[in-house]
Design a protein around this motif. Structure first.
Motif, PDB file in Angstrom:
ATOM      1  N   ASP A  75      45.681   0.581   1.325  1.00 24.15           N
ATOM      2  CA  ASP A  75      46.978   0.540   2.013  1.00 24.15           C
ATOM      3  C   ASP A  75      46.850   0.830   3.499  1.00 24.15           C
ATOM      4  O   ASP A  75      47.474   1.770   4.029  1.00 24.15           O
ATOM      5  N   PRO A  76      46.038   0.043   4.198  1.00 28.58           N
ATOM      6  CA  PRO A  76      45.787   0.344   5.609  1.00 28.58           C
ATOM      7  C   PRO A  76      47.016   0.075   6.477  1.00 28.58           C
ATOM      8  O   PRO A  76      47.841  -0.780   6.148  1.00 28.58           O
ATOM      9  N   ILE A  77      47.113   0.819   7.576  1.00 29.19           N
ATOM     10  CA  ILE A  77      48.196   0.564   8.527  1.00 29.19           C
ATOM     11  C   ILE A  77      47.788  -0.514   9.512  1.00 29.19           C
ATOM     12  O   ILE A  77      48.624  -1.116  10.174  1.00 29.19           O
ATOM     13  N   CYS A  78      46.492  -0.760   9.643  1.00 27.30           N
ATOM     14  CA  CYS A  78      46.008  -1.874  10.454  1.00 27.30           C
ATOM     15  C   CYS A  78      44.622  -2.262   9.966  1.00 27.30           C
ATOM     16  O   CYS A  78      43.996  -1.521   9.220  1.00 27.30           O
ATOM     17  N   MET A  79      44.196  -3.444  10.363  1.00 22.47           N
ATOM     18  CA  MET A  79      42.893  -3.933   9.904  1.00 22.47           C
ATOM     19  C   MET A  79      42.027  -4.303  11.096  1.00 22.47           C
ATOM     20  O   MET A  79      42.481  -4.935  12.056  1.00 22.47           O
ATOM     21  N   LEU A  80      40.744  -3.921  11.018  1.00 24.58           N
ATOM     22  CA  LEU A  80      39.779  -4.295  12.042  1.00 24.58           C
ATOM     23  C   LEU A  80      38.794  -5.280  11.420  1.00 24.58           C
ATOM     24  O   LEU A  80      38.266  -5.040  10.337  1.00 24.58           O
ATOM     25  N   PHE A  81      38.562  -6.379  12.094  1.00 22.03           N
ATOM     26  CA  PHE A  81      37.598  -7.365  11.599  1.00 22.03           C
ATOM     27  C   PHE A  81      36.481  -7.512  12.618  1.00 22.03           C
ATOM     28  O   PHE A  81      36.736  -7.859  13.770  1.00 22.03           O
ATOM     29  N   ASP A  82      35.258  -7.230  12.183  1.00 22.02           N
ATOM     30  CA  ASP A  82      34.126  -7.335  13.100  1.00 22.02           C
ATOM     31  C   ASP A  82      33.311  -8.579  12.755  1.00 22.02           C
ATOM     32  O   ASP A  82      32.442  -8.538  11.903  1.00 22.02           O
ATOM     33  N   GLU A  83      33.604  -9.672  13.420  1.00 17.75           N
ATOM     34  CA  GLU A  83      32.949 -10.954  13.173  1.00 17.75           C
ATOM     35  C   GLU A  83      32.861 -11.284  11.678  1.00 17.75           C
ATOM     36  O   GLU A  83      31.768 -11.463  11.138  1.00 17.75           O
ATOM     37  N   PRO A  84      33.989 -11.377  11.025  1.00 16.33           N
ATOM     38  CA  PRO A  84      33.967 -11.515   9.564  1.00 16.33           C
ATOM     39  C   PRO A  84      33.397 -12.832   9.062  1.00 16.33           C
ATOM     40  O   PRO A  84      33.050 -12.933   7.894  1.00 16.33           O
ATOM     41  N   THR A  85      33.286 -13.840   9.912  1.00 10.71           N
ATOM     42  CA  THR A  85      32.793 -15.129   9.416  1.00 10.71           C
ATOM     43  C   THR A  85      31.447 -15.518  10.012  1.00 10.71           C
ATOM     44  O   THR A  85      30.914 -16.574   9.704  1.00 10.71           O
ATOM     45  N   SER A  86      30.864 -14.640  10.844  1.00 14.61           N
ATOM     46  CA  SER A  86      29.641 -15.025  11.548  1.00 14.61           C
ATOM     47  C   SER A  86      28.430 -15.172  10.636  1.00 14.61           C
ATOM     48  O   SER A  86      27.475 -15.842  10.978  1.00 14.61           O
ATOM     49  N   ALA A  87      28.456 -14.493   9.486  1.00 15.33           N
ATOM     50  CA  ALA A  87      27.292 -14.553   8.606  1.00 15.33           C
ATOM     51  C   ALA A  87      27.506 -15.540   7.468  1.00 15.33           C
ATOM     52  O   ALA A  87      26.763 -15.540   6.503  1.00 15.33           O
ATOM     53  N   LEU A  88      28.534 -16.374   7.588  1.00 16.64           N
ATOM     54  CA  LEU A  88      28.874 -17.256   6.471  1.00 16.64           C
ATOM     55  C   LEU A  88      28.426 -18.689   6.709  1.00 16.64           C
ATOM     56  O   LEU A  88      28.370 -19.157   7.850  1.00 16.64           O
ATOM     57  N   ASP A  89      28.122 -19.376   5.618  1.00 15.39           N
ATOM     58  CA  ASP A  89      27.884 -20.819   5.709  1.00 15.39           C
ATOM     59  C   ASP A  89      29.179 -21.468   6.167  1.00 15.39           C
ATOM     60  O   ASP A  89      30.266 -21.010   5.813  1.00 15.39           O
ATOM     61  N   PRO A  90      29.064 -22.573   6.917  1.00 11.06           N
ATOM     62  CA  PRO A  90      30.276 -23.211   7.455  1.00 11.06           C
ATOM     63  C   PRO A  90      31.332 -23.503   6.389  1.00 11.06           C
ATOM     64  O   PRO A  90      32.525 -23.334   6.642  1.00 11.06           O
ATOM     65  N   GLU A  91      30.881 -23.884   5.182  1.00  6.91           N
ATOM     66  CA  GLU A  91      31.904 -24.250   4.188  1.00  6.91           C
ATOM     67  C   GLU A  91      32.667 -23.038   3.673  1.00  6.91           C
ATOM     68  O   GLU A  91      33.692 -23.189   3.030  1.00  6.91           O
ATOM     69  N   MET A  92      32.135 -21.859   3.897  1.00  9.77           N
ATOM     70  CA  MET A  92      32.808 -20.683   3.339  1.00  9.77           C
ATOM     71  C   MET A  92      33.704 -20.006   4.356  1.00  9.77           C
ATOM     72  O   MET A  92      34.446 -19.087   4.026  1.00  9.77           O
ATOM     73  N   ILE A  93      33.597 -20.454   5.596  1.00  7.78           N
ATOM     74  CA  ILE A  93      34.358 -19.785   6.651  1.00  7.78           C
ATOM     75  C   ILE A  93      35.859 -19.900   6.387  1.00  7.78           C
ATOM     76  O   ILE A  93      36.597 -18.918   6.502  1.00  7.78           O
TER      77      ILE A  93
END
Lengths: 245, 242
Positions: free
Chosen positions: B154-172
């Motif tokens: 139940d976060p009050i805010c979310m931090l995303f640190d390059e969440p898609t940088s380690a993913l294959d293009p199709e999974m982004i």
């Protein structure tokens, strides 16, 4: 002069009439097992604690842990053994020293040998545990902390379960080493397997049989340890990770 | 919600962040972009105190991150974070990954935590995988689990640190879709990302960093239409060619 092989020697009654020579070997084997296993328990417990302390972000604690490791792994085992057996009882407060000396001689040798082997091996275990913790991806610790876990909780639930899995193979080597190192304890008169083997030579003049028996006994112990640890490895395997399915 | 006030950080002589100030309002989605080594990941890790900083201060919902007496664990429990490399706990099932912090930190009981975990797992479309281990999922699936794990607190805010940088293009896209949905529901989000398409679609504001400084901090319309600094113009020119 030709060597007279005589494998029947083990079944002869011993020169001091306390059973056969085989009984001597079995007694030695029991002492080796008991000594090594109790030392291993000490080594695992102390080593785990010291290894963790080496990685914590607190200079005092990690400094003490580093000093511990360097001391116990840089002094020869034989020297450490003499220290625990001959020197320390004199340095202890009188009451503790006297209590130790009041034990029967065999118990004195056993306790000194167990503590010595335990501490010596714990330094090596600590290094393995530390390397396991350092081998984890750095983000794992951050992930634990970011969820609101405290640092001790993060170690307990996130880092250590994986770190210990990683170091099962190197810990197997240390486990094997305890049994081999225990032979050094014959130098303070403890009648473990190697000492019994030597004693048998003195009494029977059958050195080849004696040392073959001792060699086979050590090999057997370590085959069992290896099989056991392989079981452990399989048991703790994580699906989809490090050789797991 | 998040106020970053003149934050500076250095490792020895190396200055990582210089005098960074910005803010994220409640319900706002702010994208932080910039070349590698510009300090954007460091900045976002300062927000929940994973990286200490020497000067300035950050407030999250009124609580100072830099103050020595702040209980950081307590603060982090309500600030969700998603990492580049997912950082699921490999020795636990997905269900346990989702429950652990709920039980240990929020003191929820087991069943409640499991139920809540499953609810968010369902929301990221992975309910059927609850019994599996992280290593048995694809990267995109792992990242969606990581998002669900953060949401279960139940976060009050979310931090995303390059969440898609380690993913294959199709999974982004499967991950970006979850993030987009989250933004549309009004979650306050700070995202370090190179996904300019996502920024264009979802962000309210874009921050551009270079050499540890916040060079641009503008509405997304202004940023994309007409970046003021030369460095941001170059960056956009390179990144938008594709």
């Amino acid at each position: 002069m030709e060597y007279q092989w005589n494998w029947g020697v083990f079944l002869l009654p011993s020169a001091v009439n306390d059973g056969t020579y085989l009984d001597w070997m079995i007694a030695g084997l029991q002492t080796t097992l008991l000594l090594s296993l109790s030392a291993w328990v000490i080594a695992l417990l102390l080593g785990a604690v010291v290894g963790v302390l080496r990685t914590v972000p607190h200079r005092g604690l990690s400094g003490v842990a580093t000093a511990y490791v360097e001391m116990f792994r840089n002094i020869p085992l034989l020297v450490q053994l003499f220290f625990w057996y001959f020197v320390l009882p004199e340095l202890l407060p009188a009451a503790a020293g006297d209590a130790f000396k009041a034990l029967n001689p065999i118990a004195q040798q056993f306790v000194a040998a167990m503590v010595c082997l335990g501490f010596f091996t714990s330094a090596r275990v600590a290094e393995q545990v530390r390397s396991g913790i350092n081998a984890l991806p750095r983000g794992q610790k951050n992930a634990g902390l970011a969820l609101g876990l405290t640092l001790p909780q993060t170690y307990r639930h996130v880092m250590l379960p994986m770190a210990f899995r990683l170091v099962v193979p190197p810990l197997t080597s240390e486990f094997l080493n305890v049994f081999k190192n225990s032979a050094v304890c014959s130098t303070i008169g403890l009648l473990e397997l190697a000492a019994q083997g030597r004693q048998l030579v003195d009494y029977t003049a059958q050195p080849y049989e004696s040392f073959v028996a001792v060699t086979v006994a050590y090999l057997m112990i370590n085959v069992v340890v290896m099989l056991l640890m392989r079981k452990v490895e399989v048991l703790v395997r994580v699906p989809g990770y490090l050789g797991g399915k | 919600m998040i106020t970053i006030d003149k934050v500076s950080k250095h490792y020895g002589n190396f200055q990582v962040l210089t005098d960074c100030s910005t803010h994220v309002n409640k319900g706002e989605v702010v994208v932080v972009c910039g070349p590698s080594g510009s300090g954007k990941s460091t900045l976002i890790k300062c927000v929940n105190g994973l990286e200490p900083f020497q000067q300035g201060d950050i407030h999250v919902n009124g609580t100072s991150v830099g103050a020595p007496k702040t209980n950081l664990s307590k603060l982090r429990a309500h600030v969700g974070m998603v990492f580049q490399h997912f950082e699921l706990f490999p020795h636990m099932t997905i269900r346990d990954n989702l429950s652990l912090a709920q039980i240990k930190v929020l003191k929820r009981d087991k069943d409640e935590a499991a139920e809540k975990g499953l609810y968010f797992l369902d929301r990221v479309g992975l309910k059927a995988h609850a019994h599996k281990f992280p290593g048995q999922l694809s990267g995109g699936q792992q990242q969606r689990v990581a998002i669900a794990r953060a949401l279960a607190m139940d976060p009050i805010c979310m931090l995303f640190d390059e969440p898609t940088s380690a993913l294959d293009p199709e999974m982004i896209n499967e991950v970006l879709d979850v993030m987009t949905e989250l933004a549309q529901e009004g979650m306050t989000m700070m995202c370090v990302t190179h996904e300019m398409g996502f920024a264009k679609r979802v962000a309210h504001r874009v921050i551009f960093m270079d050499h540890g400084k916040i060079v641009e901090d503008d509405s997304k319309e202004a940023f994309f239409a007409n970046p003021r600094s030369e460095r941001a113009q170059q960056f956009l020119a390179k990144i938008l060619q594709h």
